[in-house]
Enzyme design. Structure first.
Site, short mmCIF file in Angstrom:
data_model
loop_
_atom_site.label_atom_id
_atom_site.label_comp_id
_atom_site.label_asym_id
_atom_site.label_seq_id
_atom_site.Cartn_x
_atom_site.Cartn_y
_atom_site.Cartn_z
N CYS A 13 0.88 -1.45 0.11
CA CYS A 13 -0.19 -0.06 0.17
C CYS A 13 1.18 1.18 -0.25
O CYS A 13 1.40 1.16 1.12
CB CYS A 13 -1.01 -0.03 0.96
SG CYS A 13 -2.00 -1.61 1.04
N TYR A 31 0.05 4.45 0.97
CA TYR A 31 0.77 5.37 1.90
C TYR A 31 1.35 4.45 3.56
O TYR A 31 1.45 5.63 4.52
CB TYR A 31 -0.67 5.55 2.45
CG TYR A 31 -1.82 3.91 2.74
CD1 TYR A 31 -1.27 3.26 4.25
CD2 TYR A 31 -2.56 4.09 2.23
CE1 TYR A 31 -2.40 2.31 3.86
CE2 TYR A 31 -3.16 3.03 2.01
CZ TYR A 31 -3.63 2.15 3.43
OH TYR A 31 -4.43 1.46 3.80
N CYS A 58 -6.21 8.96 24.76
CA CYS A 58 -5.68 7.60 23.93
C CYS A 58 -5.11 7.00 25.64
O CYS A 58 -4.81 7.34 26.32
CB CYS A 58 -4.61 8.07 23.46
SG CYS A 58 -3.55 7.00 22.75
N ASP A 65 40.83 36.50 -2.19
CA ASP A 65 41.64 36.55 -2.86
C ASP A 65 42.47 37.68 -3.77
O ASP A 65 43.39 37.63 -4.26
CB ASP A 65 42.28 34.71 -3.53
CG ASP A 65 43.95 34.77 -3.63
OD1 ASP A 65 43.92 34.33 -5.58
OD2 ASP A 65 44.73 34.54 -3.34
#
Length: 636
Positions: free
Chosen positions: A84, A86, A315, A606
């Site tokens: 897949c 993703y 959660c 230089d």
């Protein structure tokens, strides 16, 4: 659910010594018999919370914000029979050697420990869990654990119809099936394999066997499947499905682009235009999904809003990867190896200390949407089979002297890297498409040199060609560790052999303050050594090609293009240098651009030092970079 006795929890709080885990972060606890100190000094905020809110749940699975982690996701394998877009990088991933993956016994040992501490739901993930030969036996063993209420599985559905009867008999109680399109040809494009009809067969088998609801996970990606939202919703009319639309989320290697993400609110608006009667259902505690139902429909639709509206406050999830690492946040890069402690002979109490330390360090919430994309994390396939930056490209941008490579009229679609690559392929726009540039200097034309070929407007002023804006702002992600030292602190070259080849572009600048005398000589091209701007331009290009020989730990990069521009700034009596480098490979070209700008500046010094010693070389800096895993960068 397995209860956590209050007395045992308090006994743990009084247990001796400071304990650490594999990440080195200690968990401070009381020493029995030690000197008495105020409670505020003795206990960490997390332990003070547990002391003040004693409850029959594991102290080790409760974090500093009171979240009780009763849900464990276990990855059974890193392998998958789909690819897949993703989830897995196109080039694939380096799989962990089999000897470093958790054995069946180790999986069951950890499961028993977590269930005993209060976990009442386990979901088996992958990779693709149904390609593991002993998956049915693992489900049966988990089903015997007292206190475990739910055993779920997240699958791509290819093998589901064949295995589901045995899995149901073994004790499987919940099913999530990934399906991102209802068009067979598009299915093959998204997953880079055939198998649409097998997935549909698996969904109908789950319904036939009485699973309700059967959850169908659909990652919504703009330009790919957002036009199928209504078709998915229509499935819920007569089928007991919970179609869950998931915001497209960034993981290492999945080429996440802000413009591909379709937000929850946009999806909801689209559905409500067709079904204005859509009703929001009561929220389930600790659920990640916002659920809705059309009155009279058998099933429902849900939205998982990880990007636009995080749900970190509730959660309750922990994850164990197939190689035995504990992740307390899906979007975090921090991991703790439980496998290593198991194989080192750690006791259950020692394992709990490691788990408790990791859970105790869990942050209040994950980074913001645009910050997540900059973080280094595993590819999704190496965490679990669950569908998850660049900032949006401005539609227009004013051109300034610091716009390194401006491209007018960018297309509204595609990432900034794509636009930059288009510019390199097609070349600069014609001078007519650019606004006129003013020549600096009192009465004399500006001397402007570029290593990129372009038509000159006059004999003393070379036009540099059209320039492309980086179109981005803000810093790219950075590492909290030095990458060019080994664990012993010795210099070490970074191994980029496993990184994918991407288009890399970097732009750097430097300024040389000459003073009025030397500046006038350069402006009029009267230096005895010759034309300072031409020599410095060539020196900058040469330096870009030789960077790996000058900087010891730089990789050799085969540049596709190097461009150095020098402009005279009469207000500061300065030479302003801009160097850009382009290559396709596994490592960036920032050092090539910086070396090019720095050496060009030294060459100007230089060339002019005989005329003046009062010259200052400075302001060497990276202006922008694109490509690579750490994301794009543009200095504000």
């Amino acid at each position: 659910m397995a209860a956590w006795p209050v007395t045992r929890m308090l006994r743990q709080l009084l247990k001796s010594s400071t304990r650490g885990c594999s990440s080195g972060a200690p968990v401070t606890q009381l020493r029995p018999g030690g000197a008495s100190r105020p409670a505020s000094e003795e206990l960490s905020p997390r332990l003070r919370f547990l002391r003040d809110h004693a409850a029959p749940f594991s102290a080790f699975l409760t974090d500093g914000f009171g979240r009780r982690h009763s849900y464990l996701r276990i990855s059974l394998t890193e392998k998958c029979n789909l690819r897949c877009q993703y989830c897995m990088p196109e080039e694939g991933v380096s799989l962990t050697p089999k000897a470093d993956l958790l054995t069946t016994e180790e999986i069951l040992t950890l499961a028993r420990l977590f269930v005993r501490e209060g976990v009442d739901k386990i979901r088996l993930t992958g990779g693709e869990p149904l390609i593991r030969p002993d998956v049915v036996d693992i489900v049966a063993q988990l089903h015997r654990l007292e206190g475990l209420r739910t055993i779920g599985i997240t699958t791509n559905g290819i093998n589901l119809a064949r295995l589901l009867p045995k899995l149901q008999q073994a004790g499987l109680s919940a099913i999530n099936i990934s399906l991102d399109t209802l068009v067979p040809a598009k299915f093959e494009f998204i997953v880079r394999r055939k198998g649409f009809h097998k997935v549909m067969e698996g969904i109908h088998k789950a319904i036939e066997l009485g699973y309700s609801p059967v959850k169908v996970n659909c990652v919504v990606m703009r330009g790919l499947n957002e036009d199928e939202l209504l078709d998915f919703v229509a499935l819920t009319k007569d089928l007991p499905l919970d179609v869950r639309f998931i915001e497209y989320m960034p993981f290492d290697g999945n080429k996440w682009n802000f413009k591909k993400m379709v937000s929850y609110k946009e999806m909801l608006d689209t559905i409500r235009q067709r079904w204005p009667e859509l009703e929001k259902l009561p929220e389930v505690e600790a659920s990640t999904a916002k659920a809705f139902q059309i009155p009279g429909y058998l099933g429902q639709v849900s939205f998982i809003t990880s990007m636009s509206e995080h749900f970190c406050g509730t959660c309750n999830r922990l994850r164990i990867t197939a190689d035995g690492n504990l992740k307390v946040c899906l979007f975090g890069s921090s991991e703790v190896s439980l496998r290593d402690h198991l194989r080192a002979g750690a006791s259950e109490d020692e394992l709990l200390d490691v788990i408790g330390a990791a859970v105790g360090r869990k942050k209040r919430q994950h980074a913001g949407m645009l910050s997540i994309a900059q973080m280094k994390n595993r590819p999704m396939i190496l965490i679990e089979l669950f569908p998850i930056a660049h900032a949006s490209l401005p539609s227009s941008r004013s051109i300034s002297i610091w716009d390194p490579l401006h491209v007018p009229s960018l297309r509204p679609r595609g990432s900034f890297s794509d636009h930059r690559a288009t510019w390199w392929r097609e070349g600069p726009a014609s001078p007519a498409s650019r606004p006129p540039r003013q020549c600096w200097g009192s009465g004399s034309p500006q001397r402007l040199y570029s290593s990129h070929t372009a038509s000159a407007t006059n004999s003393k002023c070379l036009s540099p060609g059209s320039q492309a804006s980086t179109g981005l702002s803000g810093p790219c992600s950075t590492s909290d560790q030095l990458t060019h030292v080994d664990p012993a602190g010795r210099a070490s070259m970074v191994d980029v052999g496993g990184k994918p080849d991407t288009e890399r572009v970097a732009v750097a600048s430097a300024v040389v303050l000459l003073g009025p005398v030397a500046f006038k000589l350069v402006q009029q091209n009267q230096l005895k050594k010759g034309d300072a701007l031409v020599v410095a331009q060539l020196a900058g290009v040469q330096a870009a090609k030789l960077t790996s020989q000058l900087i010891p730990l730089c990789h050799h990069v085969a540049l596709n293009h190097a461009q150095v521009e020098l402009e005279l700034d009469s207000t500061r009596h300065a030479v302003v240098i801009r160097a850009s480098c382009r290559a396709r490979g596994p490592t960036g070209v920032e050092m090539e651009a910086l070396t090019s700008a720095a050496v060009a500046a030294l060459t100007v010094y230089d060339m002019c030092k005989a005329a003046s010693r009062d010259i200052v070389v400075g302001d060497v800096k990276l202006l922008s970079k694109t490509g690579g895993q750490r994301g794009d960068f543009h200095r504000a």
